[in-house]
Design a protein around this motif. Structure first.
Motif, PDB file in Angstrom:
ATOM      1  N   GLU A  21       0.833  -1.206   0.000  1.00  0.00           N
ATOM      2  CA  GLU A  21       0.000   0.000   0.000  1.00  0.00           C
ATOM      3  C   GLU A  21       0.866   1.254   0.000  1.00  0.00           C
ATOM      4  OE1 GLU A  21      -2.536  -0.439   3.352  1.00  0.00           O
ATOM      5  OE2 GLU A  21      -3.961  -1.770   2.322  1.00  0.00           O
ATOM      6  N   LYS A  22       1.987   1.197   0.711  1.00  0.00           N
ATOM      7  CA  LYS A  22       2.916   2.339   0.746  1.00  0.00           C
ATOM      8  C   LYS A  22       3.539   2.560  -0.626  1.00  0.00           C
ATOM      9  CE  LYS A  22       6.889   4.205   3.275  1.00  0.00           C
ATOM     10  NZ  LYS A  22       7.618   4.612   2.055  1.00  0.00           N
ATOM     11  N   ILE A  23       3.902   1.462  -1.283  1.00  0.00           N
ATOM     12  CA  ILE A  23       4.489   1.567  -2.623  1.00  0.00           C
ATOM     13  C   ILE A  23       3.498   2.211  -3.587  1.00  0.00           C
ATOM     14  CG2 ILE A  23       5.215   0.206  -4.632  1.00  0.00           C
ATOM     15  CD1 ILE A  23       6.500  -1.772  -2.675  1.00  0.00           C
ATOM     16  N   LEU A  24       2.247   1.751  -3.543  1.00  0.00           N
ATOM     17  CA  LEU A  24       1.233   2.290  -4.447  1.00  0.00           C
ATOM     18  C   LEU A  24       0.956   3.763  -4.161  1.00  0.00           C
ATOM     19  CD1 LEU A  24      -1.307  -0.682  -4.482  1.00  0.00           C
ATOM     20  CD2 LEU A  24       0.368  -0.097  -6.234  1.00  0.00           C
ATOM     21  N   MET A  25       1.000   4.132  -2.895  1.00  0.00           N
ATOM     22  CA  MET A  25       0.706   5.509  -2.509  1.00  0.00           C
ATOM     23  C   MET A  25       1.875   6.444  -2.834  1.00  0.00           C
ATOM     24  SD  MET A  25      -0.549   6.904   1.217  1.00  0.00           S
ATOM     25  CE  MET A  25      -1.951   5.786   1.137  1.00  0.00           C
ATOM     26  N   ASP A  26       3.096   5.939  -2.668  1.00  0.00           N
ATOM     27  CA  ASP A  26       4.284   6.790  -2.833  1.00  0.00           C
ATOM     28  C   ASP A  26       4.762   6.908  -4.274  1.00  0.00           C
ATOM     29  OD1 ASP A  26       4.205   7.130  -0.146  1.00  0.00           O
ATOM     30  OD2 ASP A  26       5.913   5.832   0.315  1.00  0.00           O
ATOM     31  N   THR A  27       4.274   6.047  -5.153  1.00  0.00           N
ATOM     32  CA  THR A  27       4.764   6.058  -6.532  1.00  0.00           C
ATOM     33  C   THR A  27       4.424   7.370  -7.224  1.00  0.00           C
ATOM     34  OG1 THR A  27       4.506   3.652  -6.698  1.00  0.00           O
ATOM     35  CG2 THR A  27       4.701   4.870  -8.754  1.00  0.00           C
ATOM     36  N   LYS A  28       5.464   8.057  -7.667  1.00  0.00           N
ATOM     37  CA  LYS A  28       5.286   9.351  -8.342  1.00  0.00           C
ATOM     38  C   LYS A  28       4.980   9.138  -9.812  1.00  0.00           C
ATOM     39  CE  LYS A  28       8.263  11.998  -5.215  1.00  0.00           C
ATOM     40  NZ  LYS A  28       8.433  10.924  -4.222  1.00  0.00           N
ATOM     41  N   THR A  29       4.165  10.006 -10.366  1.00  0.00           N
ATOM     42  CA  THR A  29       3.774   9.886 -11.772  1.00  0.00           C
ATOM     43  C   THR A  29       3.944  11.230 -12.469  1.00  0.00           C
ATOM     44  OG1 THR A  29       1.477  10.299 -11.112  1.00  0.00           O
ATOM     45  CG2 THR A  29       2.155   7.999 -11.345  1.00  0.00           C
ATOM     46  N   PHE A  30       5.157  11.766 -12.387  1.00  0.00           N
ATOM     47  CA  PHE A  30       5.418  13.092 -12.938  1.00  0.00           C
ATOM     48  C   PHE A  30       5.901  13.063 -14.380  1.00  0.00           C
ATOM     49  CE2 PHE A  30       8.981  11.630 -10.324  1.00  0.00           C
ATOM     50  CZ  PHE A  30       9.985  11.519 -11.291  1.00  0.00           C
ATOM     51  N   ASP A  31       6.119  11.879 -14.955  1.00  0.00           N
ATOM     52  CA  ASP A  31       6.526  11.816 -16.360  1.00  0.00           C
ATOM     53  C   ASP A  31       5.900  10.581 -17.013  1.00  0.00           C
ATOM     54  OD1 ASP A  31       8.003   9.621 -15.559  1.00  0.00           O
ATOM     55  OD2 ASP A  31       9.932  10.617 -15.677  1.00  0.00           O
ATOM     56  N   PRO A  32       5.983  10.472 -18.348  1.00  0.00           N
ATOM     57  CA  PRO A  32       5.331   9.360 -19.057  1.00  0.00           C
ATOM     58  C   PRO A  32       5.789   7.983 -18.594  1.00  0.00           C
ATOM     59  CG  PRO A  32       5.906  11.093 -20.606  1.00  0.00           C
ATOM     60  CD  PRO A  32       6.532  11.473 -19.293  1.00  0.00           C
ATOM     61  N   LEU A  33       7.100   7.824 -18.342  1.00  0.00           N
ATOM     62  CA  LEU A  33       7.594   6.523 -17.906  1.00  0.00           C
ATOM     63  C   LEU A  33       6.954   6.100 -16.590  1.00  0.00           C
ATOM     64  CD1 LEU A  33       9.471   4.061 -18.016  1.00  0.00           C
ATOM     65  CD2 LEU A  33      11.200   5.437 -16.853  1.00  0.00           C
ATOM     66  N   CYS A  34       6.864   7.030 -15.662  1.00  0.00           N
ATOM     67  CA  CYS A  34       6.299   6.704 -14.357  1.00  0.00           C
ATOM     68  C   CYS A  34       4.799   6.411 -14.437  1.00  0.00           C
ATOM     69  CB  CYS A  34       6.559   7.841 -13.371  1.00  0.00           C
ATOM     70  SG  CYS A  34       8.300   7.990 -12.897  1.00  0.00           S
ATOM     71  N   ILE A  35       4.114   7.067 -15.359  1.00  0.00           N
ATOM     72  CA  ILE A  35       2.690   6.751 -15.549  1.00  0.00           C
ATOM     73  C   ILE A  35       2.554   5.329 -16.076  1.00  0.00           C
ATOM     74  CG2 ILE A  35       0.620   7.297 -16.890  1.00  0.00           C
ATOM     75  CD1 ILE A  35       1.460  10.232 -16.791  1.00  0.00           C
ATOM     76  N   LYS A  36       3.418   4.986 -17.018  1.00  0.00           N
ATOM     77  CA  LYS A  36       3.399   3.614 -17.534  1.00  0.00           C
ATOM     78  C   LYS A  36       3.762   2.625 -16.443  1.00  0.00           C
ATOM     79  CE  LYS A  36       6.691   2.155 -20.347  1.00  0.00           C
ATOM     80  NZ  LYS A  36       7.460   1.952 -21.601  1.00  0.00           N
ATOM     81  N   GLY A  37       4.808   2.916 -15.678  1.00  0.00           N
ATOM     82  CA  GLY A  37       5.211   2.035 -14.594  1.00  0.00           C
ATOM     83  C   GLY A  37       4.128   1.871 -13.549  1.00  0.00           C
ATOM     84  N   LYS A  38       3.474   2.968 -13.216  1.00  0.00           N
ATOM     85  CA  LYS A  38       2.385   2.937 -12.235  1.00  0.00           C
ATOM     86  C   LYS A  38       1.235   2.064 -12.739  1.00  0.00           C
ATOM     87  CE  LYS A  38      -0.330   4.518  -8.823  1.00  0.00           C
ATOM     88  NZ  LYS A  38      -0.180   4.160  -7.405  1.00  0.00           N
ATOM     89  N   ALA A  39       0.900   2.201 -14.016  1.00  0.00           N
ATOM     90  CA  ALA A  39      -0.182   1.402 -14.594  1.00  0.00           C
ATOM     91  C   ALA A  39       0.171  -0.084 -14.573  1.00  0.00           C
ATOM     92  CB  ALA A  39      -0.470   1.863 -16.022  1.00  0.00           C
ATOM     93  N   ILE A  40       1.423  -0.402 -14.867  1.00  0.00           N
ATOM     94  CA  ILE A  40       1.865  -1.802 -14.859  1.00  0.00           C
ATOM     95  C   ILE A  40       1.798  -2.372 -13.445  1.00  0.00           C
ATOM     96  CG2 ILE A  40       3.860  -3.321 -15.177  1.00  0.00           C
ATOM     97  CD1 ILE A  40       4.688  -1.580 -17.542  1.00  0.00           C
ATOM     98  N   ILE A  41       2.295  -1.610 -12.476  1.00  0.00           N
ATOM     99  CA  ILE A  41       2.296  -2.068 -11.083  1.00  0.00           C
ATOM    100  C   ILE A  41       0.871  -2.302 -10.590  1.00  0.00           C
ATOM    101  CG2 ILE A  41       2.838  -1.409  -8.708  1.00  0.00           C
ATOM    102  CD1 ILE A  41       5.257   0.134  -9.841  1.00  0.00           C
ATOM    103  N   GLU A  42      -0.002  -1.329 -10.833  1.00  0.00           N
ATOM    104  CA  GLU A  42      -1.389  -1.455 -10.397  1.00  0.00           C
ATOM    105  C   GLU A  42      -2.058  -2.659 -11.062  1.00  0.00           C
ATOM    106  OE1 GLU A  42      -3.251   0.122  -8.242  1.00  0.00           O
ATOM    107  OE2 GLU A  42      -2.242   2.029  -7.790  1.00  0.00           O
ATOM    108  N   LEU A  43      -1.816  -2.839 -12.346  1.00  0.00           N
ATOM    109  CA  LEU A  43      -2.439  -3.932 -13.089  1.00  0.00           C
ATOM    110  C   LEU A  43      -1.932  -5.291 -12.615  1.00  0.00           C
ATOM    111  CD1 LEU A  43      -4.166  -4.995 -15.460  1.00  0.00           C
ATOM    112  CD2 LEU A  43      -2.162  -4.682 -16.922  1.00  0.00           C
ATOM    113  N   ALA A  44      -0.605  -5.436 -12.538  1.00  0.00           N
ATOM    114  CA  ALA A  44      -0.023  -6.721 -12.136  1.00  0.00           C
ATOM    115  C   ALA A  44      -0.449  -7.105 -10.731  1.00  0.00           C
ATOM    116  CB  ALA A  44       1.501  -6.652 -12.236  1.00  0.00           C
ATOM    117  N   TYR A  45      -0.518  -6.109  -9.853  1.00  0.00           N
ATOM    118  CA  TYR A  45      -0.914  -6.373  -8.464  1.00  0.00           C
ATOM    119  C   TYR A  45      -2.406  -6.684  -8.364  1.00  0.00           C
ATOM    120  CZ  TYR A  45      -1.961  -5.455  -3.540  1.00  0.00           C
ATOM    121  OH  TYR A  45      -2.415  -5.546  -2.254  1.00  0.00           O
TER     122      TYR A  45
END
Length: 230
Positions: free
Chosen positions: A99-123
């Motif tokens: 939960e901390k990882i999901l909350m702390d993940t920054k999405t300030f650029d395109p790569l991080c938005i993609k990474g965030k989407a992958i993490i949320e989806l896989a989890y």
């Protein structure tokens, strides 16, 4: 699958060779002591390994098959318990830490938005890395909140649920990121490489996750850990 057939052929061939060395030519003459002596030769480690446990499982299934076919009366390993093994390849992440990882993940650029989407989806859907990079946009049912996973493990299709948070981040990725990098309009893979516009590879999935976490000040995690984390 071919790999399963090859594994059974190898293990049963080795078992047959062991029986031949002890002058056992017919399955009726296989005793429990003989099988247990063979199993002792398989594991040279202090603790059971995954490969060792798989070998035992194949021998047990083979003897059970002989019993079902009335080639032997009873399997000598009918009551044998397969030892458990431990693996540290995919450490499980605690719920609080996740939960901390999901909350702390920054999405300030395109790569991080993609990474965030992958993490949320896989989890959310407990996806394997290959299922992440093989996922296509038409395989996502946003209304019903389900995913169609084509040709998963053992070449079987399956349908899995996906959470609202994951779908929200996928939509954000589709609206703000993917259109900027897609080059070949003919393919519909969800996650793409930002340089080539092609489907991500397993390494691309791993890098997107770990680089997103690094930029957010979080420790790296293995993609498969997201699947085994509850």
């Amino acid at each position: 699958s071919y790999s399963t057939l090859r594994a059974y052929r190898k293990d049963l061939g080795n078992f047959e060779a062991h029986l031949a060395c002890h002058s056992i030519e017919h399955a009726m003459n296989i005793s429990k002591a003989t099988v247990l002596n063979y199993l002792k030769t398989l594991n040279g480690n202090e603790h059971p390994t995954k490969a060792y446990c798989n070998q035992i499982t194949r021998i047990i299934k083979y003897l059970h098959y002989l019993e079902e076919e009335s080639i032997i009366f009873l399997s000598p390993l009918r009551d044998y318990s397969i030892p458990s093994y431990q693996t540290n390849n995919y450490p499980v992440i605690g719920k609080v830490e996740m939960e901390k990882i999901l909350m702390d993940t920054k999405t300030f650029d395109p790569l991080c938005i993609k990474g965030k989407a992958i993490i949320e989806l896989a989890y959310s859907s407990a996806l394997r890395p290959r299922e992440v990079y093989d996922l296509k946009i038409p395989d996502i049912d946003f209304k019903q909140g389900i995913l169609f996973i084509e040709q998963s493990k053992n070449r079987k299709d399956r349908v899995v649920p996906v959470g609202r948070n994951a779908l929200a981040w996928i939509k954000k990725y589709l609206q703000e990121v993917r259109p900027r990098y897609i080059k070949d309009k003919s393919h519909s893979y969800l996650f793409i490489n930002h340089k080539t516009g092609e489907r991500l590879t397993v390494w691309g999935v791993r890098w997107a996750i770990q680089e997103t976490l690094r930029r957010s000040g979080n420790k790296p995690i293995k993609p498969y850990s997201l699947r085994v984390t509850s």
